[in-house]
Motif scaffolding. Structure first.
Motif, PDB file in Angstrom:
ATOM      1  N   GLY A   1      12.606  -2.227 -13.151  1.00  9.02           N
ATOM      2  CA  GLY A   1      13.670  -2.030 -12.185  1.00  9.02           C
ATOM      3  C   GLY A   1      15.055  -2.089 -12.771  1.00  9.02           C
TER       4      GLY A   1
ATOM      5  N   THR B   1       9.626   0.175 -15.571  1.00  5.33           N
ATOM      6  CA  THR B   1       8.609  -0.868 -15.455  1.00  5.33           C
ATOM      7  C   THR B   1       9.180  -2.177 -14.936  1.00  5.33           C
TER       8      THR B   1
ATOM      9  N   ALA C   1       5.561   1.444 -12.709  1.00  3.75           N
ATOM     10  CA  ALA C   1       5.537   0.697 -11.453  1.00  3.75           C
ATOM     11  C   ALA C   1       6.579   1.184 -10.460  1.00  3.75           C
ATOM     12  N   LEU C   2       7.708   1.705 -10.954  1.00  3.04           N
ATOM     13  CA  LEU C   2       8.830   2.063 -10.085  1.00  3.04           C
ATOM     14  C   LEU C   2       9.312   3.480 -10.400  1.00  3.04           C
TER      15      LEU C   2
ATOM     16  N   ALA D   1      14.877   2.374  -5.658  1.00  5.22           N
ATOM     17  CA  ALA D   1      13.678   2.184  -6.475  1.00  5.22           C
ATOM     18  C   ALA D   1      12.472   2.067  -5.553  1.00  5.22           C
ATOM     19  N   ARG D   2      11.459   2.897  -5.776  1.00 13.47           N
ATOM     20  CA  ARG D   2      10.265   2.920  -4.945  1.00 13.47           C
ATOM     21  C   ARG D   2       9.077   2.408  -5.748  1.00 13.47           C
ATOM     22  N   GLN D   3       8.337   1.458  -5.186  1.00 22.32           N
ATOM     23  CA  GLN D   3       7.247   0.807  -5.888  1.00 22.32           C
ATOM     24  C   GLN D   3       5.951   1.595  -5.724  1.00 22.32           C
TER      25      GLN D   3
ATOM     26  N   ASN E   1       2.867   0.807  -6.755  1.00 22.17           N
ATOM     27  CA  ASN E   1       1.635   0.050  -6.545  1.00 22.17           C
ATOM     28  C   ASN E   1       1.784  -1.008  -5.462  1.00 22.17           C
ATOM     29  N   GLY E   2       2.683  -0.768  -4.528  1.00 23.92           N
ATOM     30  CA  GLY E   2       2.896  -1.749  -3.463  1.00 23.92           C
ATOM     31  C   GLY E   2       2.439  -1.234  -2.120  1.00 23.92           C
TER      32      GLY E   2
END
Length: 336
Positions: free
Chosen positions: A283, A281, A309-310, A249-251, A253-254
């Motif tokens: 994970g 949204t 997000a993810l 899982a790649r974020q 907004n991080g």
């Protein structure tokens, strides 16, 4: 493909006034069709402009050398030129190496790229560094930063045995870069080098009568067109029949960049299958937002706009096992 307009550096051209020529040996794939304007900064005179209907500011090309219609014999070869050139905008470019001995690998042209992501995978160990040069003679080791850590310290020795084997390097000071293997154990490491794309072009202002505006050098602005983060989900692997490979899982907004707008994945396999990009949204609950049938032996790329997000990439192999080291899956975020 869109074009990227940029001012060429003095090292990319040579001005031969007596011959009325400009040689662009430092511009890979040079074409006269990409030459927009040439101004002699010392005199403020335009010496090449393909839009001039009289032909007095035209020219012809032989390879990377342009012979001008304008008479440059009164000028000095040391005069600084302002050369505006249009080249096709580059996407991020990935190079892969599998060295078996120590020493430098093939050089890569830096023009149009801002930085390099270096990723090393080896089961036996590999120490190496990325080197840059401005003259193709003197090579300097480039310091690399861990892309996912807030650290101000860098490292020029990229050792696969360390906890993190990915480094991000600034390549803008150099004309060429190369990867130099300083030690290697038995077996071949897998080395990925991702060159990241171009900055926005500077603005050009020409005054009436073909003279150069005096404050040109202080004008214009440079910014990033794209920022990219590369993830190696599986590289040079082998899959069993019907095996499913699910990327992490790649974020979106991080760290290291909160402004990603797209997520994509590239798969290479000697067997057919299907590639999916999934979004979530929380994970836990994942939905498939894009899918692509993959034909064995043909690289496939799939990309979506970021709306969650993810994100993660998922590949499902067909009913036949792949060969040894015949499968790879890469994913990346990028932001405009």
């Amino acid at each position: 493909m869109p074009q990227s307009q940029a001012r060429l550096a003095p090292a990319q051209y040579a001005f031969a006034t007596a011959q009325k020529q400009i040689a662009f040996a430092g511009v890979p794939g040079f074409t006269i069709d990409g030459l927009v304007l040439v101004v002699n900064a010392a005199s403020g005179k335009v010496i090449f402009d393909p839009q001039d209907s009289s032909g007095a500011l035209g020219g012809t090309a032989s390879g990377s050398t342009v012979t001008l219609a304008y008479d440059t014999t009164p000028m000095s070869a040391a005069d600084r030129l302002v050369v505006i050139y249009n080249s096709l905008e580059r996407d991020d470019q990935l190079f892969t190496f599998s060295p078996t001995t120590t020493g430098p690998l093939a050089a890569m042209a830096v023009k149009g790229f801002m930085s390099a992501m270096v990723d090393i995978r080896s089961s036996t160990g590999c120490s190496s560094n990325l080197e840059g040069t401005v003259d193709n003679t003197q090579w300097k080791a480039i310091k690399g930063q861990l892309p996912n850590l807030d650290s101000n310290t860098g490292d020029t020795n990229f050792n696969e045995g360390k906890p993190f084997n990915m480094r991000q390097c600034d390549v803008t000071p150099y004309r060429l870069i190369r990867f130099n293997v300083t030690s290697i154990a038995a077996g071949s490491p897998a080395i990925n080098i991702l060159l990241k794309t171009v900055p926005a072009p500077p603005r050009l202002f020409i005054a009436n009568g073909g003279s150069l505006v005096a404050n040109f050098d202080s004008g214009g602005s440079v910014g990033y067109v794209r920022q990219t983060s590369l993830y190696t989900e599986t590289f040079r692997g082998a899959l069993t029949a019907d095996q499913v490979v699910t990327g992490a899982a790649r974020q979106a907004n991080g760290q290291p960049n909160p402004y990603y707008s797209r997520f994509g994945a590239t798969v290479v396999s000697d067997q057919s299958g299907s590639l999916q990009i999934q979004a979530s949204t929380d994970g836990t609950n994942w939905i498939t937002v894009a899918t692509q049938a993959v034909v064995g032996g043909t690289p496939f790329d799939l990309e979506v706009k970021v709306r969650a997000a993810l994100y993660r990439a998922v590949f499902t192999n067909g009913g036949t096992a792949t060969g040894a080291n015949a499968f790879s899956l890469l994913s990346a975020f990028c932001g405009a």
